[in-house]
Design a protein around this motif. Structure first.
Motif, PDB file in Angstrom:
ATOM      1  N   ARG A   1      -6.093 -28.700   0.023  1.00 21.82           N
ATOM      2  CA  ARG A   1      -6.275 -27.740  -1.031  1.00 21.82           C
ATOM      3  C   ARG A   1      -7.447 -27.184  -1.034  1.00 21.82           C
ATOM      4  N   ARG A   2      -8.688 -27.682  -0.861  1.00 18.73           N
ATOM      5  CA  ARG A   2      -9.844 -27.214  -0.927  1.00 18.73           C
ATOM      6  C   ARG A   2     -10.117 -26.250   0.234  1.00 18.73           C
ATOM      7  N   GLY A   3      -9.608 -26.950   1.713  1.00 18.61           N
ATOM      8  CA  GLY A   3      -9.644 -25.926   2.722  1.00 18.61           C
ATOM      9  C   GLY A   3      -8.892 -24.691   2.622  1.00 18.61           C
ATOM     10  N   LEU A   4      -7.703 -24.872   1.745  1.00 18.93           N
ATOM     11  CA  LEU A   4      -6.839 -23.452   1.664  1.00 18.93           C
ATOM     12  C   LEU A   4      -7.568 -22.511   0.889  1.00 18.93           C
ATOM     13  N   LYS A   5      -8.125 -23.086  -0.318  1.00 13.05           N
ATOM     14  CA  LYS A   5      -8.869 -22.399  -1.221  1.00 13.05           C
ATOM     15  C   LYS A   5     -10.094 -21.413  -0.349  1.00 13.05           C
ATOM     16  N   VAL A   6     -10.618 -21.939   0.578  1.00 14.10           N
ATOM     17  CA  VAL A   6     -11.849 -21.397   1.460  1.00 14.10           C
ATOM     18  C   VAL A   6     -11.056 -20.402   2.218  1.00 14.10           C
ATOM     19  N   LYS A   7      -9.791 -20.567   2.766  1.00 13.59           N
ATOM     20  CA  LYS A   7      -9.231 -19.761   3.610  1.00 13.59           C
ATOM     21  C   LYS A   7      -8.538 -18.608   2.733  1.00 13.59           C
ATOM     22  N   VAL A   8      -8.102 -18.816   1.659  1.00 10.72           N
ATOM     23  CA  VAL A   8      -7.698 -17.722   0.853  1.00 10.72           C
ATOM     24  C   VAL A   8      -8.922 -16.821   0.505  1.00 10.72           C
ATOM     25  N   LEU A   9     -10.108 -17.127   0.476  1.00  6.82           N
ATOM     26  CA  LEU A   9     -11.048 -16.114   0.178  1.00  6.82           C
ATOM     27  C   LEU A   9     -11.459 -15.271   1.255  1.00  6.82           C
ATOM     28  N   GLY A  10     -11.427 -15.818   2.450  1.00 12.36           N
ATOM     29  CA  GLY A  10     -11.487 -15.163   3.644  1.00 12.36           C
ATOM     30  C   GLY A  10     -10.367 -14.181   3.927  1.00 12.36           C
ATOM     31  N   LEU A  11      -9.112 -14.644   3.762  1.00  8.84           N
ATOM     32  CA  LEU A  11      -7.977 -13.560   3.989  1.00  8.84           C
ATOM     33  C   LEU A  11      -8.195 -12.587   3.016  1.00  8.84           C
ATOM     34  N   ALA A  12      -8.133 -12.612   1.680  1.00  9.60           N
ATOM     35  CA  ALA A  12      -8.308 -11.809   0.796  1.00  9.60           C
ATOM     36  C   ALA A  12      -9.218 -10.753   0.850  1.00  9.60           C
ATOM     37  N   SER A  13     -10.488 -11.157   1.423  1.00  7.76           N
ATOM     38  CA  SER A  13     -11.474 -10.221   1.748  1.00  7.76           C
ATOM     39  C   SER A  13     -10.939  -9.413   3.063  1.00  7.76           C
ATOM     40  N   LEU A  14     -10.465 -10.067   4.002  1.00  7.77           N
ATOM     41  CA  LEU A  14      -9.913  -9.360   5.278  1.00  7.77           C
ATOM     42  C   LEU A  14      -8.697  -8.313   4.829  1.00  7.77           C
ATOM     43  N   LEU A  15      -8.003  -8.717   3.889  1.00 12.62           N
ATOM     44  CA  LEU A  15      -7.072  -7.884   3.437  1.00 12.62           C
ATOM     45  C   LEU A  15      -7.373  -6.750   2.774  1.00 12.62           C
ATOM     46  N   ARG A  16      -8.466  -6.770   1.965  1.00 13.77           N
ATOM     47  CA  ARG A  16      -9.261  -5.769   1.222  1.00 13.77           C
ATOM     48  C   ARG A  16     -10.061  -4.900   2.409  1.00 13.77           C
ATOM     49  N   THR A  17     -10.313  -5.410   3.350  1.00  8.59           N
ATOM     50  CA  THR A  17     -10.800  -4.441   4.517  1.00  8.59           C
ATOM     51  C   THR A  17      -9.949  -3.604   5.102  1.00  8.59           C
ATOM     52  N   ILE A  18      -8.504  -4.354   5.279  1.00  9.40           N
ATOM     53  CA  ILE A  18      -7.653  -3.457   6.119  1.00  9.40           C
ATOM     54  C   ILE A  18      -7.134  -2.392   5.243  1.00  9.40           C
ATOM     55  N   GLN A  19      -6.837  -2.820   3.913  1.00 11.85           N
ATOM     56  CA  GLN A  19      -6.556  -1.782   2.961  1.00 11.85           C
ATOM     57  C   GLN A  19      -7.490  -0.599   2.527  1.00 11.85           C
ATOM     58  N   ARG A  20      -8.729  -0.892   2.588  1.00 11.62           N
ATOM     59  CA  ARG A  20      -9.837   0.081   2.585  1.00 11.62           C
ATOM     60  C   ARG A  20      -9.804   1.070   3.542  1.00 11.62           C
ATOM     61  N   GLN A  21      -9.531   0.500   4.703  1.00 11.45           N
ATOM     62  CA  GLN A  21      -9.381   1.285   6.103  1.00 11.45           C
ATOM     63  C   GLN A  21      -8.357   2.145   6.188  1.00 11.45           C
ATOM     64  N   ARG A  22      -7.090   1.621   5.603  1.00 15.98           N
ATOM     65  CA  ARG A  22      -5.826   2.420   5.649  1.00 15.98           C
ATOM     66  C   ARG A  22      -5.636   3.504   4.553  1.00 15.98           C
ATOM     67  N   SER A  23      -6.648   3.527   3.442  1.00 15.04           N
ATOM     68  CA  SER A  23      -6.642   4.567   2.517  1.00 15.04           C
ATOM     69  C   SER A  23      -7.439   5.636   2.581  1.00 15.04           C
ATOM     70  N   ARG A  24      -7.461   6.643   2.044  1.00 10.65           N
ATOM     71  CA  ARG A  24      -8.339   7.685   1.849  1.00 10.65           C
ATOM     72  C   ARG A  24      -9.458   7.580   0.672  1.00 10.65           C
ATOM     73  N   ILE A  25     -10.635   7.605   0.974  1.00  9.46           N
ATOM     74  CA  ILE A  25     -11.662   7.538   0.203  1.00  9.46           C
ATOM     75  C   ILE A  25     -11.502   8.228  -1.004  1.00  9.46           C
ATOM     76  N   THR A  26     -11.246   9.601  -0.851  1.00 10.46           N
ATOM     77  CA  THR A  26     -11.246  10.446  -2.010  1.00 10.46           C
ATOM     78  C   THR A  26      -9.982   9.884  -2.869  1.00 10.46           C
ATOM     79  N   PHE A  27      -8.960   9.473  -2.506  1.00 14.08           N
ATOM     80  CA  PHE A  27      -7.900   9.011  -3.324  1.00 14.08           C
ATOM     81  C   PHE A  27      -8.452   7.814  -4.053  1.00 14.08           C
ATOM     82  N   LEU A  28      -9.042   6.934  -3.159  1.00 21.19           N
ATOM     83  CA  LEU A  28      -9.533   5.630  -4.116  1.00 21.19           C
ATOM     84  C   LEU A  28     -10.574   6.012  -5.246  1.00 21.19           C
TER      85      LEU A  28
END
Length: 223
Positions: A168-195
């Protein structure tokens, strides 16, 4: 007509665009009177549910009116588009995959064909590499959260084992990395003006995107 327009405005309806004809009724005379009498109207919810649609006129063989045919999903699913993810350059093995794919060449072709071949080969190799090394970030994040949730449920009824606590401790660390990675992907695929304006996930934004997609389609060509 004014009462009709007032009713449409109160009901918050939009008219579907008719493809191919400007009028749907003719009196059939030598100097005909043409009118647009037959119409289709939609709600915002319908447009969101059926973004791909075509309204076509049919033959007026039995009447002075043209029957209208509404086709849903007439344009087919959109072709899968290649997206280059910015985080790929930080992953191990990225440069080797690109170098190996770029080294592929064709014999006895012009430079433009050679360049096209190299680019497509890089796209194919990056897709294979991404599926094998990165996979679906959303799926991995959902699975990690589900396992953590199961451990939390078990902790209420018994004491977790050491390996369960470590997992569980390792998965929580992995979740933080995956969530950060997902935010990076969503930020790239969105228009900055609309955000910046807050319209990236609003109903208004999706409706405007549906209208633009319908207007940008070429349904037929007349030669």
């Amino acid at each position: 007509m004014r009462r009709f327009r007032a009713f449409i405005d109160r009901a918050q309806l939009d008219e579907l665009v008719l493809q191919g004809h400007r009028f749907t009724w003719s009196n059939g005379q030598g100097r005909p009177t043409l009118e647009l009498l037959d119409r289709f109207f939609m709600t915002d919810g319908w447009m969101t549910t059926f973004p791909q649609h075509v309204l076509k006129p049919l033959s007026s063989d039995c009447s002075n009116h043209c029957p209208l045919l509404l086709q849903l999903q007439a344009l087919g699913p959109p072709k899968r588009r290649f997206r280059f993810e910015t985080f790929w350059v930080k992953c191990k093995g990225f440069e080797e995959v690109v170098a190996r794919a770029w080294a592929s060449t064709l014999d006895d072709v012009d430079p433009f064909r050679q360049l096209d071949h190299k680019l497509w080969n890089v796209v194919l190799e990056l897709r294979k590499w991404s599926n094998a090394m990165v996979g679906s970030v959303r799926l991995q994040l959902a699975m990690a959260r589900e396992v953590i949730h199961r451990f939390d449920e078990q902790e209420e009824s018994r004491t977790l084992d050491v390996w369960e606590l470590d997992t569980r401790r390792g998965l929580k660390v992995k979740v933080l990395g995956l969530a950060s990675l997902l935010r990076t992907i969503q930020r790239q695929r969105s228009r900055i003006t609309f955000l910046r304006e807050g319209d990236a996930n609003t109903k208004f934004f999706h409706l405007q995107a549906c209208h633009r997609r319908c207007q940008n389609n070429i349904h037929s060509l007349s030669v």
